[in-house]
Motif scaffolding. Structure first.
Motif, short mmCIF file in Angstrom:
data_model
loop_
_atom_site.label_atom_id
_atom_site.label_comp_id
_atom_site.label_asym_id
_atom_site.label_seq_id
_atom_site.Cartn_x
_atom_site.Cartn_y
_atom_site.Cartn_z
N LEU A 1 0.82 -1.21 0.00
CA LEU A 1 0.00 0.00 0.00
C LEU A 1 0.86 1.26 0.00
CD1 LEU A 1 -2.78 -0.99 2.57
CD2 LEU A 1 -2.95 -0.97 0.08
N ALA A 2 1.93 1.24 0.79
CA ALA A 2 2.82 2.40 0.85
C ALA A 2 3.48 2.65 -0.50
CB ALA A 2 3.86 2.19 1.94
N ILE A 3 3.91 1.58 -1.17
CA ILE A 3 4.54 1.73 -2.48
C ILE A 3 3.59 2.38 -3.47
CG2 ILE A 3 5.35 0.43 -4.50
CD1 ILE A 3 6.55 -1.60 -2.48
N GLU A 4 2.37 1.91 -3.52
CA GLU A 4 1.39 2.48 -4.46
C GLU A 4 1.11 3.94 -4.14
OE1 GLU A 4 -0.10 1.09 -7.32
OE2 GLU A 4 1.69 -0.09 -6.92
N SER A 5 1.05 4.26 -2.86
CA SER A 5 0.81 5.65 -2.47
C SER A 5 1.97 6.55 -2.89
CB SER A 5 0.60 5.73 -0.95
OG SER A 5 0.42 7.07 -0.54
N ILE A 6 3.19 6.08 -2.68
CA ILE A 6 4.38 6.85 -3.06
C ILE A 6 4.43 7.04 -4.57
CG2 ILE A 6 6.91 6.80 -3.13
CD1 ILE A 6 6.77 5.28 -0.42
N LEU A 7 4.17 5.99 -5.32
CA LEU A 7 4.19 6.07 -6.77
C LEU A 7 3.11 7.00 -7.30
CD1 LEU A 7 4.82 2.31 -7.63
CD2 LEU A 7 6.42 4.20 -7.99
N SER A 8 1.98 7.05 -6.61
CA SER A 8 0.89 7.93 -7.04
C SER A 8 1.30 9.40 -6.96
CB SER A 8 -0.37 7.69 -6.19
OG SER A 8 -0.22 8.21 -4.89
N ARG A 9 2.32 9.69 -6.17
CA ARG A 9 2.84 11.06 -6.06
C ARG A 9 4.07 11.25 -6.95
NH1 ARG A 9 1.34 9.69 -0.88
NH2 ARG A 9 3.44 9.09 -0.21
N ASP A 10 4.28 10.30 -7.88
CA ASP A 10 5.42 10.37 -8.80
C ASP A 10 6.74 10.43 -8.06
OD1 ASP A 10 3.83 10.32 -11.13
OD2 ASP A 10 3.44 12.46 -10.94
N ARG A 11 6.85 9.64 -7.01
CA ARG A 11 8.08 9.58 -6.24
C ARG A 11 8.57 8.13 -6.20
NH1 ARG A 11 8.77 14.42 -3.79
NH2 ARG A 11 10.26 13.68 -2.24
#
Length: 327
Positions: free
Chosen positions: A112-122
């Motif tokens: 979940l954390a990975i997807e959240s981070i990627l959603s912010r283009d990070r």
């Protein structure tokens, strides 16, 4: 930037709902990238992860078994807010001390954390010494992770005799910072040392000393403390050996082809010389290889893959978002 110490709550949406097609989709789209920073305890994983996150637009996901729990910040050697340099951290000090946080729990939270981070283009950078957590994430769940993400593994390695000497000194510094007092505050005569944060090295070892209190002669009490501290050092060194063995096993069995960074010379120096050696021998080569991993459009997005060699290439412009992350 405000430090984030909570796990992300955002749900991961399935790519396609009917069987079989979602796997095909992975072969036709560019995979998102994830960087792992691994190594035995005390090798500088957290420092390297934070250094990388100040050079690339990134956030860090903790994969240390004990640092995931609330409390005992000195015992578990959690990074301080100052040391984080504004880089958001996830899964750091979020689980109740008596809970049983498993490798499966880590996989679910980290995903979940990975997807959240990627959603912010990070860029997600996963850093920690728990190989079982990393194995559960990368090789668990029918290798779904490998289908979705392109992974790069940095392994910070230090010669064991040198590392053990450093670990012993680090335990002494932790005692000076208040390790014993911290354990006393959480002491429970009925505590279960097989669950939660009380499994951390530094807690069971102090049990006899704390139980004795002031009932014993001062000299005897002091000897109990000395013995406990020596045991903490011994167990920490043993942990580093086990962690190193597991990293070798992951590299050999799962063929992850980790990019090894030898930081031994850094740990043989002190003060400014050590900082200079870190920049030259650890930070610079790590930054170059991660940059190549992130920006080289010609690399084949498959897993596993051989870590790229260090080459002399023109500097890649750092995205604007990085400048904001470093302020």
């Amino acid at each position: 930037m405000k430090l984030s110490m909570t796990a992300c709550k955002q749900a991961v949406q399935p790519l396609v709902t009917f069987q079989g097609v979602h796997k095909l989709e992975h072969f036709f789209r560019r995979k998102d990238k994830v960087v792992f920073v691994m190594g035995a305890t005390g090798t500088g994983k957290s420092r390297l992860a934070i250094d990388l996150a100040t050079r690339f637009p990134a956030e860090i996901i903790n994969s240390d078994k004990m640092q995931v729990y609330k409390g005992l910040d000195i015992v578990t050697n959690k990074v301080t807010e100052e040391e984080c340099h504004g880089v958001p951290h996830h899964l750091l000090g979020i689980i109740e001390p008596n809970a049983n946080f498993t490798a499966t729990d880590f996989r679910n939270h980290a995903s979940l954390a990975i997807e959240s981070i990627l959603s912010r283009d990070r860029l997600p950078i996963i850093a920690g010494g728990s190989s079982s957590y990393i194995k559960a994430l990368v090789n668990g769940d029918a290798a779904e992770f490998q289908l979705r993400y392109e992974c790069f593994f940095l392994w910070v390695d230090v010669s064991l005799p040198v590392l053990h000497s450093f670990v012993s000194e680090r335990v002494d510094r932790m005692v000076e910072l208040g390790l014993v007092e911290e354990v006393k505050q959480m002491f429970d005569p009925q505590a279960d040392y097989s669950r939660g944060v009380r499994r951390a090295i530094g807690v069971p070892e102090l049990d006899q000393y704390i139980r004795a209190g002031s009932l014993l002669d001062h000299k005897i009490h002091a000897k109990l403390l000395e013995a406990a501290i020596n045991k903490i050092k011994e167990n920490t060194c043993n942990l580093s050996c086990r962690q190193l063995q597991k990293i070798h096993r992951l590299n050999d069995i799962w063929n992850w082809n980790m990019h090894r960074i030898d930081a031994t010379e850094v740990f043989l120096k002190r003060g400014e010389e050590a900082d200079e050696a870190w920049e030259k021998l650890v930070m610079l080569p790590s930054t170059m290889t991660v940059r190549q991993f992130l920006y080289d459009e010609d690399r084949v997005a498959t897993m596993p893959e051989t870590a790229p060699a260090i080459v002399n290439t023109p500097p890649v412009p750092i995205p604007t978002a990085v400048a904001a992350a470093t302020r």
